[in-house]
Design a protein around this motif. Sequence first.
Motif, short mmCIF file in Angstrom:
data_model
loop_
_atom_site.label_atom_id
_atom_site.label_comp_id
_atom_site.label_asym_id
_atom_site.label_seq_id
_atom_site.Cartn_x
_atom_site.Cartn_y
_atom_site.Cartn_z
N GLU A 135 1.36 -0.90 -0.36
CA GLU A 135 0.03 0.01 -0.53
C GLU A 135 0.58 1.06 -0.06
N ASN A 140 -1.91 3.94 3.91
CA ASN A 140 -1.91 2.58 5.65
C ASN A 140 -2.08 3.35 6.80
N ARG A 174 1.83 -3.44 3.79
CA ARG A 174 0.54 -2.65 4.69
C ARG A 174 0.38 -3.42 6.53
N THR A 177 -5.44 -4.54 8.32
CA THR A 177 -6.15 -4.43 6.81
C THR A 177 -6.79 -3.04 6.08
N PRO A 179 -6.48 -0.04 5.57
CA PRO A 179 -6.41 0.76 4.01
C PRO A 179 -8.43 -0.03 3.21
N THR A 200 -1.15 -9.17 6.49
CA THR A 200 -0.14 -7.95 7.04
C THR A 200 1.09 -8.65 7.25
#
Length: 357
Positions: A135, A140, A174, A177, A179, A200
């Motif tokens: 990301e 993020n 990231r 999660t 985002p 992640t």
Amino acid sequence: MTDDLAALRDETLAKVEAAGDLAALDAVRVAALGKNGAVTALMKGLGAVAPEQRKERGAALNALKDAIAAALDARRAALEDAALDARLAAERLDITLPPRPAPEGLIHPISRTIEEIVAIFGAMGFTVAEGPDIEDDWLNFGALNIPAHHPARQDHDTFYMPGRTPEGREKVLRTHTSPVQIRAMLNRPPPIRVIAPGRTYRADHDATHSPMFHQVEGLAIGRDITLAHLKGCIVDFLRAFFGIPDLPVRFRSSYFPFTEPSMEVDIGWNRRTGELGRGGDWLEILGSGMVHPKVLEAGGVDHTEWQGFAFGMGIERVAMLKHGITDLRPFYESDIRWLRATGFRPEDVASLATGLN
């Protein structure tokens, strides 16, 4: 061909025909054509033959040698075919018989836990949303109201990737999660009700932490959503997931940059025995809260018209609690013995209705 050569030929060809296996046939070959064989000895004796008879004698010996060699090749082919037929007959399989029992594959505890979480929240009307593992730092961190000086944005907590996005933003693996929640708000109009399970990454590794792990985040946005909806959703989920209809659940005031008010969620357990739902002790299980207005605005949602709640939990954590697993590391060590002890058969269906209204 002279009488002695004709007799040798007839005798040798008879032995070739009588050879019952390749070993016997090779013995006939050695006796006739080997280094000390009968035909070889006659070939060596050509020098003692009168010059006027040597040409005729040599031609007759070559004809004898060729005849024996041809007979040997033909007999060898016949014996090899017979041996192959016998082997095929002995190794024949009856394909109409049922197969022998073979070890069956098992579903990994993390995969089964994700299936259960999706099933429970699916019954509540949530759909699954997904996003990339890499990301940009705005999705993020920035869009989630995490300031630039926050410790979570430091190198010792976050894996930063080389290069930048086309918008000039830094790229990260990231760290949650969340985002995906921002992407959901940007890509679809409210009302929204999604969960985002996935991998992640954080720079941490010990018996209870892994640099790669799984989380599930949840987001619900509507015009009339309140804190009561959040509490009811979380309580129903936890009681259904752990299969304890009267599981004690409490909400404790906390702080997260992306929710206001924010709450940690604890469940009852026994500190000495590890039994859930009993003992009078409390164990933190997940974080939750009402979505911060700044996060709604970052997702393109008018906070004066819409509001919602969000929550997040570690999938490994709830799997370990549910199944009595005390060490995080075996989840990723690919030990088939561990998987056989903790995995699930595909046909095993967990009961997930307990506690759902």
